[in-house]
Design an enzyme around this catalytic site. Structure first.
Site, PDB file in Angstrom:
ATOM      1  CG  MET A   1      -1.800   1.221   1.347  1.00 42.64           C
ATOM      2  SD  MET A   1      -2.856   1.208   2.826  1.00 42.64           S
ATOM      3  CE  MET A   1      -3.998  -0.095   2.391  1.00 42.64           C
TER       4      MET A   1
ATOM      5  CG  LEU B   1      -6.273   5.055   0.856  1.00 45.35           C
ATOM      6  CD1 LEU B   1      -5.188   4.914   1.907  1.00 45.35           C
ATOM      7  CD2 LEU B   1      -7.581   5.401   1.524  1.00 45.35           C
TER       8      LEU B   1
ATOM      9  CG  LEU C   1      -8.937   0.367   0.084  1.00 41.97           C
ATOM     10  CD1 LEU C   1      -8.582  -1.043   0.537  1.00 41.97           C
ATOM     11  CD2 LEU C   1      -7.744   1.286   0.281  1.00 41.97           C
TER      12      LEU C   1
ATOM     13  NE  ARG D   1      -4.288   0.308  -6.289  1.00 39.67           N
ATOM     14  CZ  ARG D   1      -4.790   1.391  -6.887  1.00 39.67           C
ATOM     15  NH1 ARG D   1      -4.049   2.469  -7.017  1.00 39.67           N
ATOM     16  NH2 ARG D   1      -6.028   1.394  -7.339  1.00 39.67           N
ATOM     17  CE1 TYR D   2      -4.841   2.970  -3.046  1.00 41.86           C
ATOM     18  CE2 TYR D   2      -3.935   1.915  -1.097  1.00 41.86           C
ATOM     19  CZ  TYR D   2      -4.859   1.951  -2.120  1.00 41.86           C
ATOM     20  OH  TYR D   2      -5.796   0.955  -2.227  1.00 41.86           O
TER      21      TYR D   2
ATOM     22  CG  HIS E   1      -6.318  -2.834   8.338  1.00 47.85           C
ATOM     23  ND1 HIS E   1      -7.643  -2.700   8.010  1.00 47.85           N
ATOM     24  CD2 HIS E   1      -5.801  -1.578   8.319  1.00 47.85           C
ATOM     25  CE1 HIS E   1      -7.915  -1.427   7.798  1.00 47.85           C
ATOM     26  NE2 HIS E   1      -6.818  -0.716   7.982  1.00 47.85           N
TER      27      HIS E   1
ATOM     28  CG  ASP F   1       7.551  -0.663  13.070  1.00 48.47           C
ATOM     29  OD1 ASP F   1       6.555  -1.203  13.591  1.00 48.47           O
ATOM     30  OD2 ASP F   1       8.685  -0.679  13.575  1.00 48.47           O
TER      31      ASP F   1
ATOM     32  CD  GLU G   1      -2.279   0.975   9.133  1.00 55.22           C
ATOM     33  OE1 GLU G   1      -1.073   1.254   8.920  1.00 55.22           O
ATOM     34  OE2 GLU G   1      -3.179   1.195   8.316  1.00 55.22           O
TER      35      GLU G   1
ATOM     36  CD  GLU H   1      -5.207   0.979  14.885  1.00 56.29           C
ATOM     37  OE1 GLU H   1      -6.281   0.452  15.230  1.00 56.29           O
ATOM     38  OE2 GLU H   1      -4.745   0.883  13.738  1.00 56.29           O
TER      39      GLU H   1
END
Length: 425
Positions: free
Chosen positions: A62, A78, A84, A151-152, A264, A341, A344, A348
């Site tokens: 990602m 995104l 997604l 991807r983003y 996730h 890492d 998230e 988070e």
């Protein structure tokens, strides 16, 4: 809570997508992203060394913004991804709107973890180190050239593809490339979306191939490592990091520490469609616990739920709070679906979940990052794939039971190849 998922969408914005711009927009974007290229490698010729080399090894993930200035572009891409976040026909308008509304909050979170995501640093390091090992253990497919396609965020898929051309792959020169997903457990929202993007740019830049037709002359020959949830090297890397954290507890308490594997989450609409991700994450957890001889109690929980819709649970934050409330304060969080890492883990889990638990017994196992055991596992997976000569796994040829996406169907038929395209249903 942190920005952990693209699904934090105000309900009033969940309406109505238009396709990306034409060729001029594509060329413009490619020029704008030259500073975001993957690790530069020297040009190669297709008969440079081994009979089957050189081989481009492309890590797909990602991605994440490397600086706070990149956050809005990251969020815009995104929220523009219909695989997604399906927002309908107005996605190209709604996506940037949501991104702008969330940018300042997310910039603050990235600032709190050091000013940006470390995922590019780790991805490029892991891929480069894996390729060094591959040159030794698979000399017949050497040299192996490292690339990263996010991807983003930079380096984007289209930028990576242009770099392949510059380095002597494709564009009439042929050559082999392996798309190696860095999501160990397959989901249509992650690996599936990355492969859809790769398929799109391959068609745009090398010529569309209809199902059953031969490749255009000199096109890159692609194969895919699409999942590896229970590979022994991956399992060993996770197990060693858990054991290292267990040693920080008094010996007499170690067997009572609860292991909380956190991955996730997914919306239940995706799960109920038949997405294989929950089962594959559970397979990883079970394999790790077998390696640890089931010495500790454990649970699998899910992080990053946002918005009003139903998501796969139980949630990691709720689980930690509930166990602490019951008096079980020795807990190790294990990020079981991440290979390095990123926000998230660093925000988070570390700055929200653990901080809110407010107990020294709640800790997190180290992420895989630069683990030599993990990098060896990547090399072993790649070597086995190259030696088998498979284009993709048999699992990848089967769509989700409730899938109606023609794009997914076309992508799977392409990567399955002429021999197995008929198996894709």
């Amino acid at each position: 809570m942190a920005f952990r998922s693209p699904f934090a969408i105000p309900r009033q914005l969940l309406v109505g997508t238009t396709s990306l711009g034409g060729r001029s927009a594509i060329s413009s974007r490619l020029r704008c992203n030259q500073r975001g290229l993957a690790t530069v490698v020297p040009p190669v010729t297709q008969d440079a060394t081994g009979s089957k080399g050189p081989t481009a090894m492309v890590f797909m993930n990602m991605g994440g913004p490397s600086t706070t200035d990149e956050v809005e572009d990251f969020l815009s891409r995104l929220f523009a991804d219909g695989d997604l976040i399906p927002l309908g026909r107005l996605q190209s308008y709604i996506g940037p709107l949501i991104a702008r509304r969330r940018t300042s909050k997310i910039q603050k979170q990235y600032a709190d973890i050091g000013g940006g995501s470390p995922i590019r640093k780790w991805s490029e390091y892991q891929c480069a180190e894996m390729c060094k090992l591959l040159d030794k253990i698979s000399p017949e497919t050497a040299p192996h050239k490292p690339y990263v396609a996010f991807r983003y965020a930079a380096p984007l898929t289209e930028t990576m593809y242009e770099q392949l051309f510059a380095d002597g792959f494709g564009n009439g020169k042929g050559g082999r490339a392996v798309a190696f997903t860095q999501y160990p457990q397959y989901s249509c929202s992650t690996t599936g979306s990355s492969l859809n993007e790769l398929w799109k740019w391959r068609n745009r830049l090398e010529g569309k191939r209809a199902n059953g037709e031969s490749e255009p002359a000199g096109a890159i020959q692609w194969s895919v490592i699409d999942r590896w949830p229970s590979h022994s090297g991956l399992v060993e890397a996770f197990a060693q990091n858990i054991e290292a954290q267990l040693k920080t507890y008094p010996e007499e308490k170690r067997d009572q520490v609860v292991l909380l594997f956190s991955a996730h989450s997914l919306p239940m609409s995706v799960v109920n469609r038949g997405d294989p991700y929950p089962a594959e994450v559970a397979a990883t957890v079970h394999a790790v616990m077998q390696r640890l001889k089931f010495k500790n109690p454990y649970r699998l929980c899910w992080q990053s739920q946002v918005g009003p819709s139903a998501w796969l649970g139980a949630q990691t934050s709720d689980t930690v709070q509930e166990y602490v409330k019951r008096g079980q304060t020795d807990l190790i969080l294990v990020p079981i679906a991440f290979t390095s890492d990123h926000i998230e883990t660093l925000y988070e889990l570390d700055q929200e979940v653990i901080h809110e638990a407010n107990n020294p017994g709640v800790k997190r196992a180290e992420s895989l990052n630069g683990s030599p055991v993990f990098i060896q596992a990547l090399a072993d997976i790649a070597r086995d794939h190259l030696q088998k000569g498979e284009l993709c796994s048999r699992q990848m040829t089967l769509r989700c039971q409730g899938c109606t996406s023609e794009r997914c169907l076309g992508q799977k038929k392409f990567f399955a190849g002429q021999e197995h395209a008929s198996m894709v249903v």
